[in-house]
Design an enzyme around this catalytic site. Sequence first.
Site, PDB file in Angstrom:
ATOM      1  N   ASP A   1      -3.779 -10.632   2.027  1.00  0.00           N
ATOM      2  CA  ASP A   1      -2.421 -10.592   1.498  1.00  0.00           C
ATOM      3  C   ASP A   1      -1.430 -11.193   2.497  1.00  0.00           C
ATOM      4  O   ASP A   1      -0.402 -10.599   2.804  1.00  0.00           O
ATOM      5  CB  ASP A   1      -2.037  -9.152   1.124  1.00  0.00           C
TER       6      ASP A   1
ATOM      7  N   PHE B   1       0.812  -1.206   0.000  1.00  0.00           N
ATOM      8  CA  PHE B   1       0.000   0.000   0.000  1.00  0.00           C
ATOM      9  C   PHE B   1       0.849   1.261   0.000  1.00  0.00           C
ATOM     10  O   PHE B   1       0.344   2.349   0.072  1.00  0.00           O
ATOM     11  CB  PHE B   1      -0.923   0.002   1.212  1.00  0.00           C
TER      12      PHE B   1
END
Length: 657
Positions: free
Chosen positions: A454, A340
């Site tokens: 994830d 991210f």
Amino acid sequence: MNPNRKKHGVLSMILLIWWWLTAVVVADPQINLLNSGCSQYNVSNESAFYASLNATFSSLRAQLNNNTNTRFATAQQVTGSAYATVQCRNYLSTADCLTCFTTAVAQIRNCSAANGARVIYDGCFLRYESSSFYDQTTEPGNEGICGNQTASQPTAFSVAVKELLADLQVATPRINGFFAASKKEAVGSAGNATVYAVAQCAETVSEIGCQDCLTVASRNAEVCIPSVVGRAIDAGCFLRYSETPFFADNQTTNILPFLGNGSSSNKKAIIGGVVGGVVGAVLILAVFVWFIILRRRKPIIRGDILGATELQGPVNYKYKDLKSATKNFSEENKLGEGGFGDVYKGTLKNGKIVAVKKLTISQSSRAKADFESEVKLISNVHHRNMIRLLGCCTKGPELLLVYEYMANSSLDKFLFGERRGSLNWKQRNDIIMGTARGLAYLHEEFHVCIIHRDIKTDNILLDDDFQAKIADFGLARLLPEDKSHLNTRFAGTLGYTAPEYTIHGQLSEKVDIYSFGVVVLEIICGRRMSEVKNDPNGEYLLERAWKLYENDEHQELVDETLDPNEYTTEEVKGIIEIALLCIQSSPALRPSMSEVVVLLKSKGSVERQPPSKPAYVDTDQKKVRGDTYTSPSTASSTSNATASVSLRSLVVNVKHN
Ligand SMILES: *[C@@H]1O[C@H](CO)[C@@H](O)[C@H](O)[C@H]1NC(C)=O
Ligand SMILES: *[C@@H]1O[C@H](CO)[C@@H](O)[C@H](O)[C@H]1NC(C)=O
Ligand SMILES: *[C@@H]1O[C@H](CO)[C@@H](O)[C@H](O)[C@H]1NC(C)=O
Ligand SMILES: *[C@@H]1O[C@H](CO)[C@@H](O)[C@H](O)[C@H]1NC(C)=O
Ligand SMILES: *[C@@H]1O[C@H](CO)[C@@H](O)[C@H](O)[C@H]1NC(C)=O
Ligand SMILES: *[C@@H]1O[C@H](CO)[C@@H](O)[C@H](O)[C@H]1NC(C)=O
Ligand SMILES: *[C@@H]1O[C@H](CO)[C@@H](O)[C@H](O)[C@H]1NC(C)=O
Ligand SMILES: *[C@@H]1O[C@H](CO)[C@@H](O)[C@H](O)[C@H]1NC(C)=O
């Protein structure tokens, strides 16, 4: 008529009225509802929750009933983890207190299975949450509640209210039990006025906490002046003033001994008396000062339901502080590049070392709103196998998250990177167990099921004792629901991601369980899932693991850097079997994370079905491998089209990385 009898009659009439008046004062549970709210989250196990809540309420009632002086009680159950508090205003009789509590219970049950709720009456308040809130003082949602009539002597009344609130603010935190009821008269040129007021803090807060809470509450209540009544509610305290008495005279607290030297109330009363003379100058000055104070005052946040959110907000860091902590996000401070955004090491002014993540999600106002609520949610994830989110920063040019710092970095460094081979068998087992526990918490114990999406060795950090700490959870939820599986950069990393998610976007906690299985294999084998063994067959780790398992040759899989004396073939077989159970192609066949924890603890003593053949997505051939894999949805031409699109975009993204 006998005049004596007449006198007698008047006297009994007066007595009757007096009795009636005092009876009204005595038997009034004051169930005027001021505020109520339910948490937006429901519990997962309703029957267990209701049983636990009933036991909690019984315990609270018993405590209030037990002792005539008890006006505050807390209770929590070991199972169902419902924490609850009830508090009656101390001037209520035990009977009135119980009546108010009964009303509150009936009202709070309107929240059904919400995992947190609260109701506040004039006479009492009741609150329960799934985690402890006993030390909360002032929280978003605090507010003043004003009457709609103006006092008959507004000038004198305003003076009296301000003085009394100021005194209560000083005295109440110093009084044992944090309760005070008092009255004050003020003499004005146009007429005199009397005000009655009570202040109360939850008995579980500290003296300082009580002070903080009452400071905010006074401010909120003062906004009501010169209304005849004003109240202020907050998580840890309550304040009420009124022109008419609402507690019996003999319930008045002598607050004088608790005012100390700081009180100037007598002086103020005199000023109130001579106001007529110097009114012009003083009033103008007062208005001016008041205006300045009003302008400097922090705005009161409204609208949020008080406490029932049970979520504590994250700390908001200043952008410039984080910028200087990370030396302007310098390259030398960069710890890595996450899914991210980049992560930097930062040293805060107080010397604390943190990890600062610079998010690369869009900055639209919707994204920002989602971000704030998501950050609030994940800052409440407290588990020793989950990285703590310490706070965030939304006020600068970027969205930043501040995490606790892990000196030992991530698991992949120890398995495949520069520190390869430095983890022994026991440490690896502890890491597997810790990761399983953290995921079980995220899926089943936290009040909302959070799917990580994830899970991979880069996202498992290690603390000083080599205990696993899962990172990057909760963020995938910020991505648009329908697109996230198409983008590996954000959610899901090829090889770790369950086929039903990669291809069809079918998301469930079984997606994380698949990834967990892959991580377990990597930990045992010391090889990356994506790494192709340079043998003639060019097998992926999963293929190889399955073949060796079928041929009962699992010990072949074990990382050659491990000392063979540290483990037994049974142990290896047990753990590889658990990994293979997690990687089965049908999500329904994969165990839940809490089942995995049980299996890991049992070390193979629990009977179980042997695993079926795994499936995975082959990046090179762009197709699902594994014979038993069948699409969970009815495979139509449209879903095939989607599948090829998503696979293509996966490949593109992999190359970009
Ligand atoms: C919680 O449960 C109530 C009643 O059972 C229901 O009306 C409400 O929609 C549920 N809320 C959520 C967020 O599931
Ligand atoms: C709910 O909790 C009860 C008691 O703890 C347990 O017996 C029951 O199996 C649980 N139900 C579910 C659906 O988890
Ligand atoms: C809890 O108490 C309520 C009201 O007394 C009752 O209706 C409900 O059946 C009880 N639930 C459990 C699980 O005991
Ligand atoms: C009732 O009070 C007694 C003594 O004050 C105490 O020992 C007991 O634990 C109390 N019971 C409850 C249910 O609070
Ligand atoms: C609580 O719920 C009951 C039944 O659903 C309803 O009759 C009552 O009015 C509700 N109380 C409040 C104050 O909302
Ligand atoms: C004032 O409040 C009372 C109840 O608190 C309400 O009945 C009354 O209508 C209100 N009056 C005005 C003018 O709003
Ligand atoms: C106010 O009180 C003072 C004494 O406390 C009294 O002398 C005065 O008459 C009162 N004024 C009115 C308007 O009641
Ligand atoms: C306070 O006064 C009421 C009557 O006004 C009386 O019933 C009660 O016992 C008194 N309480 C105390 C603590 O003296």
